[in-house]
Write a protein that holds these residues in place. Sequence first.
Motif, mmCIF file in Angstrom:
data_model
loop_
_atom_site.group_PDB
_atom_site.id
_atom_site.type_symbol
_atom_site.label_atom_id
_atom_site.label_comp_id
_atom_site.label_asym_id
_atom_site.label_seq_id
_atom_site.Cartn_x
_atom_site.Cartn_y
_atom_site.Cartn_z
ATOM 1 N N ASP A 164 -44.696 3.403 -26.579
ATOM 2 C CA ASP A 164 -45.228 2.802 -25.354
ATOM 3 C C ASP A 164 -46.742 2.590 -25.445
ATOM 4 O OD1 ASP A 164 -42.652 2.896 -24.285
ATOM 5 O OD2 ASP A 164 -42.977 4.877 -23.402
ATOM 6 N N ASP A 198 -48.615 -0.936 -25.265
ATOM 7 C CA ASP A 198 -49.606 -1.094 -24.197
ATOM 8 C C ASP A 198 -50.940 -1.577 -24.749
ATOM 9 O OD1 ASP A 198 -50.674 -0.376 -21.349
ATOM 10 O OD2 ASP A 198 -52.028 0.651 -22.730
ATOM 11 N N TYR A 245 -52.818 -5.102 -24.121
ATOM 12 C CA TYR A 245 -54.149 -5.059 -23.501
ATOM 13 C C TYR A 245 -55.046 -6.132 -24.101
ATOM 14 C CZ TYR A 245 -58.833 -3.326 -22.398
ATOM 15 O OH TYR A 245 -60.145 -3.219 -21.982
#
Length: 209
Positions: free
Chosen positions: A95, A99, A103
């Motif tokens: 995760d 992420d 970003y």
Amino acid sequence: MGIYERKQREKKKRKKEIINAARKVFSNKGFRAATMEEIAYEAELSPGTLYLYFKNKEELHTILSIEILKRLADKIQKVVRRDISVEEKIDNFQDVFIDVYEYDSNILINLFHLQSGETLKNLSDEVLKQIKAHSALAHGAIIDVIRQGIDQGVFIDEHPVALADVLWASYSGIVLWVDSKRLLNNQKAFVKPTLKTAFKIISKGLKKK
């Protein structure tokens, strides 16, 4: 507050504004297409003023790469501190990786290019020091989790550094390879599903049968 302190605060604020403008331009156009003039325009500054703070766009892009590496290291360490099983921590790393990619994929891709052997030789000692420090924090945290799993008899008894290298290399390799396929074939990005597939394989391979 004295004049010197005020000037230092204004300088720090201006520098942050330039970095934020650079992030926006690089994310929209990519490193090669972006120019210092476009960054100056985004920051509402003259190009001359920009060069008072940063010598070129390579330095600006490298600073952003260090920022995203720090973000990655911080998130990984937060996972390590959570009171969950080692298997869950490995799943959480997935995760984190996704992420950070979402970003800012362009900056992350540049970071992995920076970490390649030949590119590292062209960096200043100070920049190299920062990259090594944050990389060590991220990589070291992954090693600790894997070592815990080995000690608990959950993970296979292989060298924890080697296993952490497999995890890290899979991340960087997938990001660079899948992105290059997208550029060559003008296809939709498949980094996220590919990372999920890789983690299924790695998680299964880590566990003792």
